[in-house]
Motif scaffolding. Structure first.
Motif, short mmCIF file in Angstrom:
data_model
loop_
_atom_site.label_atom_id
_atom_site.label_comp_id
_atom_site.label_asym_id
_atom_site.label_seq_id
_atom_site.Cartn_x
_atom_site.Cartn_y
_atom_site.Cartn_z
N THR A 22 -14.47 42.89 38.63
CA THR A 22 -14.07 44.27 38.38
C THR A 22 -13.36 44.35 37.04
N SER A 23 -13.83 45.21 36.15
CA SER A 23 -13.20 45.35 34.83
C SER A 23 -11.89 46.10 34.96
N ARG A 24 -10.97 45.81 34.04
CA ARG A 24 -9.67 46.47 34.05
C ARG A 24 -9.57 47.43 32.89
N GLN A 25 -8.90 48.53 33.08
CA GLN A 25 -8.72 49.53 32.04
C GLN A 25 -7.47 49.23 31.23
N SER A 26 -7.56 49.35 29.93
CA SER A 26 -6.38 49.20 29.08
C SER A 26 -5.50 50.43 29.19
N HIS A 27 -4.19 50.24 29.07
CA HIS A 27 -3.29 51.40 29.11
C HIS A 27 -3.18 52.03 27.73
N TYR A 28 -3.95 51.52 26.74
CA TYR A 28 -4.01 52.14 25.43
C TYR A 28 -5.20 53.10 25.35
N ASP A 29 -5.09 54.11 24.51
CA ASP A 29 -6.17 55.06 24.31
C ASP A 29 -7.11 54.52 23.24
N MET A 30 -8.35 54.27 23.60
CA MET A 30 -9.30 53.68 22.66
C MET A 30 -10.29 54.70 22.10
N THR A 31 -10.17 55.94 22.47
CA THR A 31 -11.21 56.92 22.14
C THR A 31 -11.37 57.13 20.64
N LYS A 32 -10.32 56.96 19.87
CA LYS A 32 -10.40 57.23 18.44
C LYS A 32 -10.82 56.01 17.63
N THR A 33 -10.65 54.81 18.19
CA THR A 33 -10.91 53.60 17.41
C THR A 33 -12.18 52.87 17.81
N LEU A 34 -12.68 53.11 19.02
CA LEU A 34 -13.85 52.39 19.50
C LEU A 34 -15.05 53.33 19.54
N HIS A 119 -2.74 36.09 25.30
CA HIS A 119 -2.02 36.31 26.56
C HIS A 119 -0.72 35.52 26.61
N SER A 120 -0.73 34.28 26.14
CA SER A 120 0.49 33.47 26.20
C SER A 120 1.54 33.98 25.22
N TYR A 121 1.11 34.36 24.02
CA TYR A 121 2.10 34.79 23.02
C TYR A 121 2.70 36.15 23.36
N PHE A 122 1.86 37.11 23.71
CA PHE A 122 2.35 38.47 23.95
C PHE A 122 2.75 38.71 25.40
N GLY A 123 2.58 37.71 26.26
CA GLY A 123 2.96 37.87 27.65
C GLY A 123 2.17 39.00 28.31
N ILE A 124 0.86 39.06 28.06
CA ILE A 124 0.04 40.16 28.57
C ILE A 124 -0.16 40.02 30.07
N ASP A 125 0.11 41.09 30.79
CA ASP A 125 -0.09 41.12 32.23
C ASP A 125 -1.58 41.31 32.53
N LYS A 127 -3.10 42.22 35.17
CA LYS A 127 -3.44 43.37 36.01
C LYS A 127 -3.26 44.69 35.28
N THR A 128 -2.17 44.82 34.52
CA THR A 128 -1.86 46.11 33.87
C THR A 128 -2.20 46.12 32.39
N THR A 129 -2.42 44.97 31.78
CA THR A 129 -2.67 44.76 30.34
C THR A 129 -1.45 45.12 29.48
N LYS A 130 -0.31 45.33 30.09
CA LYS A 130 0.89 45.62 29.32
C LYS A 130 1.42 44.36 28.67
N VAL A 131 2.06 44.53 27.52
CA VAL A 131 2.57 43.39 26.76
C VAL A 131 4.08 43.31 26.84
N ASN A 132 4.61 42.15 26.48
CA ASN A 132 6.06 41.95 26.42
C ASN A 132 6.59 42.69 25.19
N GLN A 133 7.34 43.75 25.39
CA GLN A 133 7.78 44.58 24.27
C GLN A 133 8.68 43.82 23.31
N LYS A 134 9.42 42.85 23.81
CA LYS A 134 10.27 42.05 22.93
C LYS A 134 9.43 41.28 21.93
#
Length: 216
Positions: A22-34, A119-125, A127-134
């Protein structure tokens, strides 16, 4: 149980089709760049035997600023990793070296200059594709981001990268890869070289390597 089929790929890698994923949706809006229907016009520099390519890649902008971002393309054995490792910025403490898989980051890693997966550097989740803001905030201390095997990078990661560029416009992006490399699983239809996203990430600059160095 997943049904996995392997086949050969340009560049020495393998790829597989995995059923029931099952593909996962990014929480970013890609409509303008893709935009997959857009033919992009690149500013292309083609390697020749007489070209001092390293000097050109390390050259500062006419205004004295950092060199421009660029995409370096070539088949396996044409010197992508060699040129990347010879850049003035490669070993710099303010350079970040990234790739999608542990196998790919080995292309741009040395004993002195380590590389990380996204994924290791940015701490990407996963399931949610969210990154470590720090980690994102710490990019204010980074001058250059080098990305290996850019064409096998999935769209979720690519959209994180373009948002980083928008947030930190002074960061130079150096991307390398083989346009014929196999794409991310279930995203084989995406031709990154013809998207505004990759074009914007690399400031519209493409370096084409044309000399097979592995067999010379």
């Amino acid at each position: 149980m997943a049904n996995i089929k392997f086949s050969d790929a340009i560049g020495g890698y393998k790829y597989c089709y995995i059923e029931n994923v099952t593909s996962r949706q990014s929480h970013y809006d890609m409509t303008k760049t893709l935009d997959l229907n857009t033919k992009i016009k690149w500013n292309i520099t083609q390697e020749t035997k007489d070209t001092n390519l390293l000097e050109r890649l390390n050259q500062k902008s006419p205004c004295g600023g950092a060199p421009a971002s660029f995409l370096m393309t070539a088949l396996a054995g044409f010197g992508k990793s060699y040129y990347i490792k010879q850049l003035d910025c490669f070993n710099d403490d303010k350079t970040l070296r990234l790739g999608f898989t542990n196998c790919s980051v080995a292309n741009i890693e040395t004993d002195e200059a380590l590389a990380n997966t996204f994924h290791s550097y940015f701490g990407i989740d996963y399931k949610t594709t969210k990154v470590n803001q720090k980690k994102i905030n710490n990019l204010k201390n980074i001058n250059t981001i080098i990305i290996t095997e850019i064409f096998m990078t999935p769209k979720v990661i690519m959209n994180i990268l373009i948002n980083i560029k928008k947030t930190f416009p002074s960061i130079r992006f150096i991307c390398e890869g083989d346009p014929e490399q196999n794409r991310a699983v279930m995203e084989e239809h995406i031709d990154w070289i013809n998207t505004t996203l990759l074009h914007s990430l690399c400031d519209g600059n493409m370096i084409k390597l044309t000399i097979n160095k592995r067999n010379n």
